[in-house]
Design a protein around this motif. Sequence first.
Motif, PDB file in Angstrom:
ATOM      1  N   PHE A   1       0.849  -1.188   0.000  1.00 35.96           N
ATOM      2  CA  PHE A   1       0.000   0.000   0.000  1.00 35.96           C
ATOM      3  C   PHE A   1       0.886   1.239   0.000  1.00 35.96           C
ATOM      4  O   PHE A   1       2.086   1.189   0.291  1.00 35.96           O
ATOM      5  CB  PHE A   1      -0.941   0.016   1.213  1.00 35.96           C
ATOM      6  CG  PHE A   1      -0.229   0.058   2.539  1.00 35.96           C
ATOM      7  CD1 PHE A   1       0.074   1.267   3.154  1.00 35.96           C
ATOM      8  CD2 PHE A   1       0.147  -1.123   3.173  1.00 35.96           C
ATOM      9  CE1 PHE A   1       0.734   1.301   4.366  1.00 35.96           C
ATOM     10  CE2 PHE A   1       0.806  -1.095   4.388  1.00 35.96           C
ATOM     11  CZ  PHE A   1       1.105   0.122   4.985  1.00 35.96           C
ATOM     12  N   GLY A   2       0.295   2.347  -0.320  1.00 36.91           N
ATOM     13  CA  GLY A   2       0.989   3.630  -0.333  1.00 36.91           C
ATOM     14  C   GLY A   2      -0.034   4.725  -0.565  1.00 36.91           C
ATOM     15  O   GLY A   2      -1.245   4.488  -0.531  1.00 36.91           O
TER      16      GLY A   2
ATOM     17  N   ALA B   1       4.221   8.322  -1.472  1.00 36.06           N
ATOM     18  CA  ALA B   1       4.920   7.394  -0.587  1.00 36.06           C
ATOM     19  C   ALA B   1       4.728   5.982  -1.113  1.00 36.06           C
ATOM     20  O   ALA B   1       3.596   5.550  -1.343  1.00 36.06           O
ATOM     21  CB  ALA B   1       4.385   7.508   0.842  1.00 36.06           C
ATOM     22  N   ASN B   2       5.841   5.294  -1.332  1.00 32.37           N
ATOM     23  CA  ASN B   2       5.822   3.928  -1.860  1.00 32.37           C
ATOM     24  C   ASN B   2       4.956   3.839  -3.113  1.00 32.37           C
ATOM     25  O   ASN B   2       3.998   3.064  -3.181  1.00 32.37           O
ATOM     26  CB  ASN B   2       5.303   2.956  -0.796  1.00 32.37           C
ATOM     27  CG  ASN B   2       5.537   1.502  -1.182  1.00 32.37           C
ATOM     28  OD1 ASN B   2       6.492   1.180  -1.888  1.00 32.37           O
ATOM     29  ND2 ASN B   2       4.661   0.625  -0.727  1.00 32.37           N
TER      30      ASN B   2
ATOM     31  N   TYR C   1      11.170   4.800  -2.578  1.00 33.96           N
ATOM     32  CA  TYR C   1      10.587   5.015  -1.250  1.00 33.96           C
ATOM     33  C   TYR C   1       9.458   6.042  -1.323  1.00 33.96           C
ATOM     34  O   TYR C   1       8.375   5.850  -0.782  1.00 33.96           O
ATOM     35  CB  TYR C   1      11.650   5.529  -0.278  1.00 33.96           C
ATOM     36  CG  TYR C   1      12.566   4.477   0.287  1.00 33.96           C
ATOM     37  CD1 TYR C   1      12.065   3.371   0.970  1.00 33.96           C
ATOM     38  CD2 TYR C   1      13.946   4.602   0.162  1.00 33.96           C
ATOM     39  CE1 TYR C   1      12.911   2.414   1.507  1.00 33.96           C
ATOM     40  CE2 TYR C   1      14.807   3.652   0.693  1.00 33.96           C
ATOM     41  CZ  TYR C   1      14.283   2.557   1.365  1.00 33.96           C
ATOM     42  OH  TYR C   1      15.125   1.607   1.889  1.00 33.96           O
ATOM     43  N   GLY C   2       9.747   7.160  -1.967  1.00 33.39           N
ATOM     44  CA  GLY C   2       8.753   8.222  -2.054  1.00 33.39           C
ATOM     45  C   GLY C   2       9.334   9.439  -2.737  1.00 33.39           C
ATOM     46  O   GLY C   2      10.509   9.474  -3.123  1.00 33.39           O
ATOM     47  N   GLY C   3       8.489  10.452  -2.900  1.00 32.31           N
ATOM     48  CA  GLY C   3       8.946  11.663  -3.559  1.00 32.31           C
ATOM     49  C   GLY C   3       8.008  12.820  -3.297  1.00 32.31           C
ATOM     50  O   GLY C   3       6.878  12.648  -2.824  1.00 32.31           O
TER      51      GLY C   3
ATOM     52  N   LEU D   1      15.226   6.615  -3.733  1.00 35.73           N
ATOM     53  CA  LEU D   1      15.087   5.238  -4.186  1.00 35.73           C
ATOM     54  C   LEU D   1      15.711   4.267  -3.192  1.00 35.73           C
ATOM     55  O   LEU D   1      16.646   4.618  -2.459  1.00 35.73           O
ATOM     56  CB  LEU D   1      15.736   5.057  -5.562  1.00 35.73           C
ATOM     57  CG  LEU D   1      14.824   5.404  -6.751  1.00 35.73           C
ATOM     58  CD1 LEU D   1      14.483   6.888  -6.771  1.00 35.73           C
ATOM     59  CD2 LEU D   1      15.466   4.998  -8.067  1.00 35.73           C
ATOM     60  N   LYS D   2      15.198   3.041  -3.191  1.00 34.69           N
ATOM     61  CA  LYS D   2      15.658   2.028  -2.256  1.00 34.69           C
ATOM     62  C   LYS D   2      17.035   1.499  -2.661  1.00 34.69           C
ATOM     63  O   LYS D   2      17.414   1.539  -3.827  1.00 34.69           O
ATOM     64  CB  LYS D   2      14.654   0.874  -2.197  1.00 34.69           C
ATOM     65  CG  LYS D   2      13.285   1.267  -1.657  1.00 34.69           C
ATOM     66  CD  LYS D   2      12.341   0.071  -1.595  1.00 34.69           C
ATOM     67  CE  LYS D   2      10.972   0.489  -1.057  1.00 34.69           C
ATOM     68  NZ  LYS D   2      10.027  -0.655  -0.970  1.00 34.69           N
TER      69      LYS D   2
END
Length: 747
Positions: A264-265, A282-283, A352-354, A374-375
């Motif tokens: 989820f995100g 997020a995600n 991860y998010g932005g 980024l992961k």
Amino acid sequence: MRTVFIIIILVFASFHFALAQNGLAIKKATGKIELDAQMNELDWKEAAIAENFAQFFPSDSVPAKAQTEIRMTYDEDNLYVFAKMLNLGPREYVTPSLRRDFRGEANDVISIVLDTYADRNNAFLFGVNPFGVQREGLIANGGSVASSDTFSTSWDNVWYSKAEIYDDHWAVEMAIPFKTLRYKKDLNNWYINFYRFDSEYSEQSTWTPIPRNQFIINLAFTQPLVWDEPLQKTKTNISLIPYSIFRNSKNFETDTPTINDFDFGFDAKFGLGPAMTLDVTANPDFSQVEVDQQVTNLDRFEIFFPERRQFFLENADLFASFGIDGTRPFFSRRIGVTRDESTGQNLQNEIYGGIRLNGKLNKNLRLGVLNAQLKENEAIGLASTNYLVAALQQRILSRSYLSATFINKQAFVDSVGGDFTFSPNTYNRTLGIDANLATNDNTWNGKLFYHQSFDETNSDSNYAFGGFLNYSTYKLESNLTGQSIGAGYNPEVGFVRRRNIFQLTPQVWYNYYPKNRVIQKHGPGISGELIKNNITLDDLDWNLALNYRFNYKSTAYLELSAEKQYTFLLNPFDPSGLNGLALTEGTDYGYSFLSATYRSDARKVFSYNLSTQLGEYFNGSLYNLAGTLTYRYQPLGFTSLNFAYNNIRLPDPYKDADLLLIGTRFDFTFTKNIFWTTFVQFNSQIQNVNLNSRIQWRFKPVSDIFLVYTDNFFAESQTENGGLILPTIRFPRQRAIVLKLNYWLNL
């Protein structure tokens, strides 16, 4: 005779009035507006009328055959539009399907262009067709440059409309929430225009007359929308778009266990006043994005595939329009993809998010900031990497602007699990400045840019410099594009096809406008390309083409070309595309060929696009036939067949090739809210069959449920060189099924 003379005078007088229009007044509504496509409210009867539409296509010097009347009003929350599209008699209407964000000049549609900052540089577009299908988009670059970021329908937001078909006209009523728009408060006027595509009469018309050598969305020809009182700040605008997803996937090539995962995100939008927006993700997940249309790769350089992910598409012009096509310092598809240096393979890199901040600081200054984290990937030793893009755009003169950008790619550690640092050993940065210039009537427009990249190697010649100049009149269209790219120019977050080159690309067309019922315009053209080594100025490539084109009043198009090509190979290259024996570096080739392109009348139930090339090819020959066949079952959808066949014959010991690419698309819209799209693509060059099927249910505005099935199979060709014989499907490669829900919440 006297009566005829009076009628002629009245017709020309009405058209002159259209040319002399100086805006549209808008008054606040005194009562409630109901969206029913009926003009029952008193406010509509008292509203000023935008009328006397002028023809844009096939001519631009007469009033429109099918006239249009538009009225506007507003209240505290919404901008309202009522459009009445008149007909000359009974008729049918054309739409590709009931899917939102349709495009195409052969469809029936009424569109409103809103320049809410009155800067004639950026605008919103809202359109509705007779079946009530909506489309919305963003216009950039003043609507005057032929590039992919000038007009985009990727922007998605909440607004409302109702359409009805009547005996002698069709009507649309729209309600556009002010919080959907971005505008400068206290402005006394915006700029607007309206345009209509009409399939019955093959006509395009506009409220403000636009020369037919310009684009119909050109903002240079908008007129004032004059408010009875300046608009104030909108109410708080916060939207939350959470998503949840279940994914089942299996990689058969590596024979790894089936993966079942739930994730989820969310995305969030914050309106920071009426002129600025902050987007947060997020995600993020992009499983619902349509697959790329495959191509046969006979190119020596990287092929450009457009961005399709929503987060990176909205307001993309502010970040992605620096440079010119083929030389961009920022290309958002680099975010989320990394390279395994041990194998040379590209790998997906989860985000991860932005955040993205964009909007107007004042009437003339626009700001954009994008940041994504980024992961890490421990398997290849990749640390978590940060991408930062910042852009400023300052308007100068009436339709010109200066832009600056800073792009930074770096990890805040030097290795996976390392200590945090602002000064890592590895980084990549780019600074750039662009100047976009345009005259008020857009007869001249152009660009100059200078970009420079920086990394830990401190390479020399790490620059790109260039631009273009367009000149467009009724009779003459010309373009000159040029650039110089240093050998050390390396924007890792950008797209650069070639380095260490000096390139010039001229093009000239001359237009004739015959007085007949078939051809709208025709004329000869000459185009070319010259590419030299940036240091020695030795020839690397050149091309010279003699062209002739026909634009038909039915919207059909034909272009014929005779070309001469020269190529000098800096690296070994296999022209068969099948990893055969390569031509050696340092060799050069001159070859000639003929080509043709034809697009049929897209208003018909069955339409097609065809292109072909025949002639010499390096040290052999090439015959190419490609196209798209489309059958429309209106208004529910269409089925299309895309194909490309390349017959390559080379002398021994080089390899011949018969490369076949064929794909079908099935697009069915059960209603305006339920869509089913299926792609099946076979590519003999990479021996792959791809299946992608997607069902989408838009159960409320900008809220969807997606069910996506994807499969890839190894498909072995029946002959050594590929060929037209259907392949044998050996075994599956990768398979996945995804169920995704996203929901738009206005807080």
